[in-house]
Scaffold this active site. Structure first.
Site, PDB file in Angstrom:
ATOM      1  N   SER A 153      -9.893  -1.143   7.240  1.00  0.00           N
ATOM      2  CA  SER A 153      -9.320  -0.826   5.933  1.00  0.00           C
ATOM      3  C   SER A 153      -8.623  -1.973   5.215  1.00  0.00           C
ATOM      4  O   SER A 153      -8.293  -1.834   4.041  1.00  0.00           O
ATOM      5  CB  SER A 153      -8.347   0.349   6.054  1.00  0.00           C
ATOM      6  OG  SER A 153      -9.041   1.550   6.238  1.00  0.00           O
ATOM      7  N   LYS A 196       0.844  -1.193   0.000  1.00  0.00           N
ATOM      8  CA  LYS A 196       0.000   0.000   0.000  1.00  0.00           C
ATOM      9  C   LYS A 196       0.878   1.239   0.000  1.00  0.00           C
ATOM     10  O   LYS A 196       1.927   1.278   0.640  1.00  0.00           O
ATOM     11  CB  LYS A 196      -0.901  -0.037   1.241  1.00  0.00           C
ATOM     12  CG  LYS A 196      -2.004   1.022   1.264  1.00  0.00           C
ATOM     13  CD  LYS A 196      -2.883   0.801   2.482  1.00  0.00           C
ATOM     14  CE  LYS A 196      -3.984   1.838   2.626  1.00  0.00           C
ATOM     15  NZ  LYS A 196      -4.829   1.583   3.820  1.00  0.00           N
ATOM     16  N   SER A 243      -9.590   1.425   3.156  1.00  0.00           N
ATOM     17  CA  SER A 243      -8.710   2.252   2.346  1.00  0.00           C
ATOM     18  C   SER A 243      -7.641   1.460   1.585  1.00  0.00           C
ATOM     19  O   SER A 243      -6.945   2.028   0.734  1.00  0.00           O
ATOM     20  CB  SER A 243      -8.026   3.303   3.222  1.00  0.00           C
ATOM     21  OG  SER A 243      -7.210   2.694   4.207  1.00  0.00           O
TER      22      SER A 243
END
Length: 499
Positions: free
Chosen positions: A201, A102, A177
């Site tokens: 997330s 990420k 996310s």
């Protein structure tokens, strides 16, 4: 080389595209000399070339850098010296296994925009702890993955990145996310992906994209910067691959002052060459006391198809000897607690965003700006009360879970939502109606996994959440692997036939 031979080079004798191989299988094949990292990396790059124009899951993608890493890995395997460490009497390596991170997990030399066009793009000076641990074992870093502004949405919508879409249906959102990580895992951009989670997330996008994830106990995986509730967790197609990543990630790093003391945890016991058999899986469930939470007490109602899938999963646990007991609505967290935490998070984000120059502040996603605006009007008393809800939720959630070995629930009350929305209801005044099942475990610091437990009539995956007591990360993985074995065949992954 013609197109037909290209396709053949990406497949093995079992007909499986190399992009779809698990990390456990790849390492076994590397050790046996049946495969080598360059061929595998090329297969994954071919998958990315086919799917990425539609998915938009990647940031800082560098195919040539990945090829160079794969060549170096191949040379190490050829020399009989892959990068590895000794762990519990076994050699742990990820050498030559494709990986994404990420984009808010720093890697030296790559800007970290945090999903927002308001960021100034400065080069990261060092690898964050999770990136360092995975690189040390030779994983091939393909790219970073997308996220929404500041990681504050359960969505693939961002003011910096292109709109990330769900591989199961390009009109739908992958969640967030860790949006790009979930989409990349489902589409077969290699086997290993790493996301972060402070309210759901990794679990929410894993549920909506049908992949597996573990939100570890707070501090189990050192991270930078650390703060209350924030963890990094693996996002993979199998429990065994997640356990393999945890073996690499759950190692000390002094830069995280909230990290747990190092423990000898037998992660690799879940990574055997042979799949877990049904008898052994059933034995893991025998006699467990399982809590079942079907009504969080606040937030969106659980859709009937999701409720039915989770109830069926609980019935499977019961059929194999687990004792099931239902938890009352609101057992983990109340609406008042969430409202207080919402106020604290709005103030924290308002302080950050209001400090930006006006021109940069205007670049933040309008939904986020609308959400934080109320922070300006909060009093000191409201702020303190909101902050105190972290401890209140922690105490309530731990007490509710204490009678049980594990607690089952939906991950999300709803299925995948439109791709361009910022949340399942797209309302900044009600931003957290979908995280009632996930948020409490961040505040309580407990491990919680998401594993696919079925599909809606429209074909969208449904996530089952399995939560354990604080620090019982291995136990959650063991139970998840047992369910993975017993749940039966899954539908084919959506790539490469994206529509």
């Amino acid at each position: 080389m013609n197109a037909q031979s290209n396709e053949q080079s990406r497949e093995t004798n079992d007909g499986l595209d190399l992009a779809d191989y698990s990390a456990v299988a790849l390492i076994a094949a590397y050790r046996a000399g049946r495969l080598e990292p360059v061929r595998v990396t090329e297969a994954v790059l071919a998958r990315i070339a086919r799917c990425e124009p539609q998915l938009q899951a990647l940031y800082a993608f560098d195919a040539e850098a990945a090829r160079a890493q794969a060549r170096a890995s191949a040379a190490r395997w050829q020399a009989g010296a892959p990068l590895s460490i000794r762990l519990g009497g076994q050699d742990l390596t990820l050498d030559g296994v494709p990986l994404t991170l990420k984009e808010n997990i720093a890697t030296a030399g790559t800007p970290m925009p945090l999903g927002t066009a308001a960021s100034e793009l400065t080069l990261a000076s060092e690898d964050a702890p999770p990136a360092a641990r995975l690189k040390e074992l030779g994983a091939v870093l393909l790219a970073k993955t997308t996220m929404p502004d500041y990681g504050m949405l359960s969505s693939g919508l961002s003011s910096f990145h292109p709109l990330t879409r769900n591989p199961w249906d390009l009109s739908k959102n992958p969640g967030g996310s860790s949006s790009g990580a979930a989409a990349a895992a489902a589409a077969g951009y290699g086997p290993l992906h790493l996301g972060t989670d402070i309210g759901g997330s990794v679990r929410l996008p894993a549920a909506w994209c049908g992949v597996f994830t573990l939100k570890p106990s707070l501090g189990r995986v050192p991270i930078k910067p650390p703060y209350a509730g924030r963890v990094a967790g693996p996002m993979t197609r199998t429990v065994a691959d997640a356990a393999l990543m945890m073996a690499a990630l759950a190692r000390p790093d002094w830069r995280d002052g909230m990290s747990l003391p190092h423990q000898q945890i037998d992660w690799l016991s879940l990574c055997g060459a042979r799949p877990l058999d049904a008898a052994s899986a059933a034995e893991r469930l025998q006699g467990l006391r399982i809590g079942l939470l079907m009504d969080a007490g606040w937030g969106l109602r659980v859709e009937p198809e999701i409720a039915a899938a989770v109830e069926a999963a609980a019935a499977l646990f019961a059929a194999h000897g687990a004792q099931i007991e239902r938890l009352a609505p609101g057992s983990l967290c109340t609406r008042a607690m969430m409202d207080g935490l919402d106020a604290f998070w709005r103030m924290r984000s308002w302080l950050d965003i209001s400090a930006l120059p006006a021109e940069r502040r205007e670049r933040v996603l309008p939904y986020i700006r609308a959400w934080v605006d109320r922070g300006e009007r909060l009093s000191a008393a409201e702020l303190f009360h909101g902050y105190s809800q972290i401890a209140a939720i922690r105490d309530r959630c731990i007490a509710a879970c204490q009678p049980y070995d594990y607690v089952l629930s939906p991950v999300s009350p709803v299925s995948a939502f439109p791709a361009a929305w910022a949340s399942p209801i797209n309302d900044p005044e009600r931003p957290f109606e979908h995280i009632a099942f996930t948020l409490p475990y961040n505040m309580s610091e407990q491990p919680a996994a998401s594993i696919n437990c079925g599909y809606t009539a429209a074909g969208f995956p449904i996530g089952l959440q399995i939560a354990g007591r604080r620090h019982d990360d291995l136990g959650v993985l063991r139970v998840a692997q047992a369910y993975e074995t017993l749940r039966g065949p899954q539908r084919a992954w959506p790539a490469p036939g994206l529509r």
